[in-house]
Write a protein that holds these residues in place. Sequence first.
Motif, mmCIF file in Angstrom:
data_model
loop_
_atom_site.group_PDB
_atom_site.id
_atom_site.type_symbol
_atom_site.label_atom_id
_atom_site.label_comp_id
_atom_site.label_asym_id
_atom_site.label_seq_id
_atom_site.Cartn_x
_atom_site.Cartn_y
_atom_site.Cartn_z
ATOM 1 N N VAL A 1 22.013 33.935 32.734
ATOM 2 C CA VAL A 1 22.111 33.647 34.160
ATOM 3 C C VAL A 1 22.269 32.130 34.334
ATOM 4 O O VAL A 1 21.684 31.336 33.590
ATOM 5 N N VAL A 2 23.099 31.721 35.280
ATOM 6 C CA VAL A 2 23.408 30.309 35.488
ATOM 7 C C VAL A 2 22.134 29.498 35.730
ATOM 8 O O VAL A 2 21.990 28.386 35.216
ATOM 9 N N SER A 3 21.178 30.037 36.466
ATOM 10 C CA SER A 3 19.936 29.304 36.736
ATOM 11 C C SER A 3 19.189 28.963 35.451
ATOM 12 O O SER A 3 18.545 27.928 35.352
ATOM 13 N N GLU A 4 19.298 29.805 34.441
ATOM 14 C CA GLU A 4 18.650 29.522 33.162
ATOM 15 C C GLU A 4 19.380 28.408 32.417
ATOM 16 O O GLU A 4 18.751 27.600 31.739
ATOM 17 N N VAL A 5 20.693 28.359 32.541
ATOM 18 C CA VAL A 5 21.446 27.250 31.947
ATOM 19 C C VAL A 5 20.963 25.939 32.559
ATOM 20 O O VAL A 5 20.700 24.962 31.855
ATOM 21 N N VAL A 6 20.799 25.926 33.877
ATOM 22 C CA VAL A 6 20.312 24.732 34.575
ATOM 23 C C VAL A 6 18.939 24.341 34.048
ATOM 24 O O VAL A 6 18.694 23.174 33.725
ATOM 25 N N THR A 7 18.040 25.296 33.947
ATOM 26 C CA THR A 7 16.681 25.018 33.471
ATOM 27 C C THR A 7 16.707 24.415 32.071
ATOM 28 O O THR A 7 16.015 23.428 31.790
ATOM 29 N N LYS A 8 17.511 24.979 31.184
ATOM 30 C CA LYS A 8 17.584 24.481 29.806
ATOM 31 C C LYS A 8 18.181 23.071 29.746
ATOM 32 O O LYS A 8 17.723 22.240 28.968
ATOM 33 N N ILE A 9 19.177 22.797 30.566
ATOM 34 C CA ILE A 9 19.769 21.452 30.591
ATOM 35 C C ILE A 9 18.759 20.447 31.164
ATOM 36 O O ILE A 9 18.634 19.327 30.661
ATOM 37 N N MET A 10 18.019 20.852 32.192
ATOM 38 C CA MET A 10 17.021 19.963 32.796
ATOM 39 C C MET A 10 15.909 19.604 31.824
ATOM 40 O O MET A 10 15.363 18.497 31.899
#
Length: 99
Positions: A57-66
């Motif tokens: 899910v895109v939100s998880e990509v964001v979390t991992k990048i953050m």
Amino acid sequence: MTRVKQLSMNHFVTQREGNIVSDMGNEKVMLNIENGKYYNLGTTGGEMWELIAAPIVVSEVVTKIMTKYDVNKEQCEEEVLSFLAHMYEEKLVQVTTQK
């Protein structure tokens, strides 16, 4: 497959087949066999490419990048959505509403 009009944080994204990806220094570069285009994914784009090897899910990509970079959530969401939307427009990734 249904075309997504606008990518959102709730969409799932994964790599499409037909791309040859290679490391070049600290960056990833890609050749798409179908359209014959080369893409320089850069460092962060290369990391996102690795994250989407399986549906995520895109939100998880964001979390991992953050967690890896010092970036605020709004800016990270904007950059990730922009990158993945461009990849989708180029038919390099698949986007769905479920895994």
